[in-house]
Scaffold this motif. Structure first.
Motif, PDB file in Angstrom:
ATOM      1  N   ASN A  95      68.201 -13.636 -37.161  1.00 16.26           N
ATOM      2  CA  ASN A  95      67.094 -14.495 -37.552  1.00 16.26           C
ATOM      3  C   ASN A  95      67.464 -15.115 -38.885  1.00 16.26           C
ATOM      4  O   ASN A  95      67.620 -14.393 -39.882  1.00 16.26           O
ATOM      5  N   THR A  96      67.617 -16.415 -38.919  1.00 11.74           N
ATOM      6  CA  THR A  96      68.157 -17.078 -40.111  1.00 11.74           C
ATOM      7  C   THR A  96      67.413 -16.686 -41.377  1.00 11.74           C
ATOM      8  O   THR A  96      68.020 -16.402 -42.411  1.00 11.74           O
ATOM      9  N   PHE A  97      66.088 -16.676 -41.312  1.00 12.50           N
ATOM     10  CA  PHE A  97      65.313 -16.384 -42.512  1.00 12.50           C
ATOM     11  C   PHE A  97      64.806 -14.949 -42.551  1.00 12.50           C
ATOM     12  O   PHE A  97      64.363 -14.473 -43.594  1.00 12.50           O
ATOM     13  N   GLY A  98      64.830 -14.248 -41.398  1.00  9.76           N
ATOM     14  CA  GLY A  98      64.343 -12.880 -41.369  1.00  9.76           C
ATOM     15  C   GLY A  98      65.169 -11.963 -42.251  1.00  9.76           C
ATOM     16  O   GLY A  98      66.374 -11.836 -42.056  1.00  9.76           O
ATOM     17  N   GLY A  99      64.523 -11.335 -43.229  1.00  8.37           N
ATOM     18  CA  GLY A  99      65.220 -10.438 -44.130  1.00  8.37           C
ATOM     19  C   GLY A  99      65.972 -11.120 -45.243  1.00  8.37           C
ATOM     20  O   GLY A  99      66.818 -10.499 -45.912  1.00  8.37           O
ATOM     21  N   SER A 100      65.675 -12.393 -45.492  1.00  5.65           N
ATOM     22  CA  SER A 100      66.348 -13.101 -46.585  1.00  5.65           C
ATOM     23  C   SER A 100      65.965 -12.485 -47.929  1.00  5.65           C
ATOM     24  O   SER A 100      64.931 -11.827 -48.060  1.00  5.65           O
ATOM     25  N   PRO A 101      66.768 -12.686 -48.969  1.00  4.31           N
ATOM     26  CA  PRO A 101      66.454 -12.106 -50.272  1.00  4.31           C
ATOM     27  C   PRO A 101      65.077 -12.488 -50.808  1.00  4.31           C
ATOM     28  O   PRO A 101      64.390 -11.645 -51.421  1.00  4.31           O
ATOM     29  N   VAL A 102      64.640 -13.728 -50.591  1.00  2.00           N
ATOM     30  CA  VAL A 102      63.318 -14.116 -51.091  1.00  2.00           C
ATOM     31  C   VAL A 102      62.219 -13.433 -50.278  1.00  2.00           C
ATOM     32  O   VAL A 102      61.221 -12.961 -50.829  1.00  2.00           O
ATOM     33  N   GLN A 103      62.391 -13.372 -48.956  1.00  2.00           N
ATOM     34  CA  GLN A 103      61.438 -12.624 -48.132  1.00  2.00           C
ATOM     35  C   GLN A 103      61.295 -11.192 -48.625  1.00  2.00           C
ATOM     36  O   GLN A 103      60.175 -10.682 -48.788  1.00  2.00           O
ATOM     37  N   ILE A 104      62.411 -10.551 -48.830  1.00  2.00           N
ATOM     38  CA  ILE A 104      62.374  -9.144 -49.228  1.00  2.00           C
ATOM     39  C   ILE A 104      61.786  -8.982 -50.625  1.00  2.00           C
ATOM     40  O   ILE A 104      61.067  -8.014 -50.900  1.00  2.00           O
ATOM     41  N   ALA A 105      62.050  -9.935 -51.513  1.00  2.00           N
ATOM     42  CA  ALA A 105      61.448  -9.872 -52.851  1.00  2.00           C
ATOM     43  C   ALA A 105      59.929  -9.932 -52.755  1.00  2.00           C
ATOM     44  O   ALA A 105      59.217  -9.195 -53.462  1.00  2.00           O
ATOM     45  N   ALA A 106      59.423 -10.808 -51.884  1.00  2.00           N
ATOM     46  CA  ALA A 106      57.974 -10.899 -51.685  1.00  2.00           C
ATOM     47  C   ALA A 106      57.427  -9.608 -51.103  1.00  2.00           C
ATOM     48  O   ALA A 106      56.381  -9.094 -51.543  1.00  2.00           O
ATOM     49  N   ALA A 107      58.122  -9.060 -50.102  1.00  2.00           N
ATOM     50  CA  ALA A 107      57.668  -7.827 -49.472  1.00  2.00           C
ATOM     51  C   ALA A 107      57.717  -6.654 -50.441  1.00  2.00           C
ATOM     52  O   ALA A 107      56.794  -5.817 -50.479  1.00  2.00           O
ATOM     53  N   GLN A 108      58.778  -6.572 -51.236  1.00  2.00           N
ATOM     54  CA  GLN A 108      58.894  -5.478 -52.194  1.00  2.00           C
ATOM     55  C   GLN A 108      57.793  -5.535 -53.246  1.00  2.00           C
ATOM     56  O   GLN A 108      57.174  -4.513 -53.581  1.00  2.00           O
ATOM     57  N   ALA A 109      57.539  -6.733 -53.777  1.00  2.00           N
ATOM     58  CA  ALA A 109      56.492  -6.868 -54.794  1.00  2.00           C
ATOM     59  C   ALA A 109      55.119  -6.517 -54.212  1.00  2.00           C
ATOM     60  O   ALA A 109      54.303  -5.850 -54.867  1.00  2.00           O
ATOM     61  N   THR A 110      54.870  -6.954 -52.975  1.00  2.08           N
ATOM     62  CA  THR A 110      53.599  -6.627 -52.328  1.00  2.08           C
ATOM     63  C   THR A 110      53.466  -5.124 -52.130  1.00  2.08           C
ATOM     64  O   THR A 110      52.402  -4.534 -52.393  1.00  2.08           O
ATOM     65  N   PHE A 111      54.526  -4.496 -51.683  1.00  2.00           N
ATOM     66  CA  PHE A 111      54.562  -3.040 -51.498  1.00  2.00           C
ATOM     67  C   PHE A 111      54.278  -2.327 -52.814  1.00  2.00           C
ATOM     68  O   PHE A 111      53.487  -1.373 -52.872  1.00  2.00           O
ATOM     69  N   ASP A 112      54.906  -2.798 -53.886  1.00  2.00           N
ATOM     70  CA  ASP A 112      54.737  -2.176 -55.198  1.00  2.00           C
ATOM     71  C   ASP A 112      53.293  -2.321 -55.708  1.00  2.00           C
ATOM     72  O   ASP A 112      52.722  -1.373 -56.259  1.00  2.00           O
TER      73      ASP A 112
END
Length: 431
Positions: free
Chosen positions: A305-322
């Motif tokens: 998936n071209t965008f799935g798991g991209s660094p910006v996606q993961i940064a958003a997910a990590q910040a939300t998780f935190d």
């Protein structure tokens, strides 16, 4: 099938300001009729903060609907994480990146041990689509069981298992529909077995039973006693099928009891799908599964998936998780959600007895019925639009569109709840 009660029909178009009519007209011309707008008097929002949204004139609205921005609109930690990572790098998962590994390990630590592998996508629709591919590959079957007004996404595959989009006639021939669950789940499991028999007779077999763990589109059904889904899951497993827990709406602490809705039902899914609140508005989604399922699939099918798991996606997910952890938002969902349920019951009791309230955490459904006890979708549309006039945003759901859907961002406070209860009281009086 009737449209959801909160959609714009155009009946009040001539009452709207000229600038709003012009924007609606341009939108209709450019986007076509498949798109929908909320409310008989649509709103142009330009800014959000926490639990509030602001229209083009700067008027504030209380958001009691949007679970996509789960930790609040424009949360500074999430927006900063997205901005900072965008300024550094955004590629894809074919390069090594420490962020995706760190986040994946933390996410998997919240799951049962058997769910030990994660695959990334961009939307809940993509996640559910991928989950179906995994289930069909693992079982060698294609049949799927869903509930009567289920919604699982918009791709061709998952639209075919989403009767809420086009009614029962819109589902695929390899899909069987059962009513939403009730009681202790034993009677529902009998209907699951009937659906399995029907799929077997048609030569499809059972690949998966998939449920949204709060049954949102079926009218917000938090469930009966603990474990009431287990008989149905056991029936699916006995037939060689998998159980997919759709946590796209219910997950990430919204139900106020741990991270995941399936845990409230004391079942362990074979596949879990994640989406909407995962990146607080940034498009990121995932499927969590047992490694053996993923490895067998990966041996035969290339997944990317071209965008799935991209660094910006993961940064958003990590910040939300935190933020979810650091601001104790799951506990807030439990406390304020309980306060809201009690308050809605009190407000409703002051008007009539034909209102039922149920929910878990900050996911609450309010049934509106006629004096004879029939679902009252007309009343629901009136309440939804009256609340909009009072600058409070909700929507409606359920097979008959008569269930007020109360689903605010997780920082929703007791004072936010008081404001909502005051305006709900006024709206019920007005209609």
């Amino acid at each position: 099938m009737a449209d959801p009660t909160s959609y714009f029909t155009g009946a009040q178009r001539n009452l709207l300001p000229e600038k709003t009519r012009d924007l609606i007209g341009r939108r209709e011309h450019a986007l076509g009729s498949a798109y929908r707008l909320f409310y008989e008097q649509p709103i142009e929002f330009v800014r959000g903060s926490g639990t509030k949204l602001y229209d083009a004139d700067g008027v504030e609205y209380l958001d009691v609907y949007n679970n996509v921005q789960s930790v609040g609109h424009a949360h500074p930690r999430v927006t900063a994480a997205i901005s900072d990572q965008s300024a550094l790098l955004n590629t894809h998962t074919r390069y090594l990146h420490r962020g995706i590994v760190d986040y994946s390990e933390q996410l998997l630590a919240t799951m049962p041990a058997v769910l030990d592998t994660v695959m990334y996508a961009c939307t809940g629709s993509e996640a559910n689509d991928l989950a179906l591919r995994l289930a069909k590959h693992a079982t060698g079957r294609r049949g799927v069981i869903v509930t009567a007004n289920a919604y699982h996404g918009t791709s061709t595959e998952v639209a075919a298992i989403s009767p809420s989009l086009g009614g029962t006639a819109s589902v695929a021939d390899w899909v069987r529909i059962v009513p939403a669950p009730w009681g202790d789940g034993v009677g529902w499991a009998d209907q699951i077995n009937d659906a399995i028999a029907s799929l077997d007779a048609a030569g499809h077999g059972l690949a998966a039973l998939i449920t949204d763990t709060i049954f949102s589109s079926d009218g917000v059904l938090p469930g009966g006693p603990a474990g009431f889904l287990r008989p149905a899951v056991d029936a699916a497993h006995a037939a060689g099928g998998l159980f997919i827990a759709d946590e796209v709406q219910a997950g990430f602490g919204r139900l106020g009891a741990g991270m995941w809705g399936f845990a409230r039902h004391e079942v362990v899914p074979d596949l879990v799908t994640l989406g909407k609140p995962m990146g607080n508005g940034y498009p990121v989604a995932a499927v969590v599964a047992h490694k053996a399922i993923v490895d067998a699939f990966g041996h035969d099918v290339r997944y990317f998936n071209t965008f799935g798991g991209s660094p910006v996606q993961i940064a958003a997910a990590q910040a939300t998780f935190d933020v979810l952890r650091d601001e104790a938002l799951i506990d807030n969902a439990r406390r304020v959600g309980g306060y809201l349920v009690d308050g809605i019951l009190e407000v409703a009791g002051g008007h009539d007895a034909n209102v039922a309230v149920r929910g878990a955490g900050l996911f609450i459904g309010v049934d509106l019925c006629t004096p004879a006890g029939a679902p009252d979708g007309d009343r629901a549309i009136a309440v939804v639009n009256e609340l909009r006039a009072r600058r409070v945003l909700i929507s409606a759901s359920g097979l008959h569109n008569n269930v007020l859907k109360v689903r605010p961002p997780l920082p929703f406070s007791a004072s936010d709840a008081d404001r909502f209860l005051t305006e709900l009281d006024g709206a019920l009086s007005a209609v």
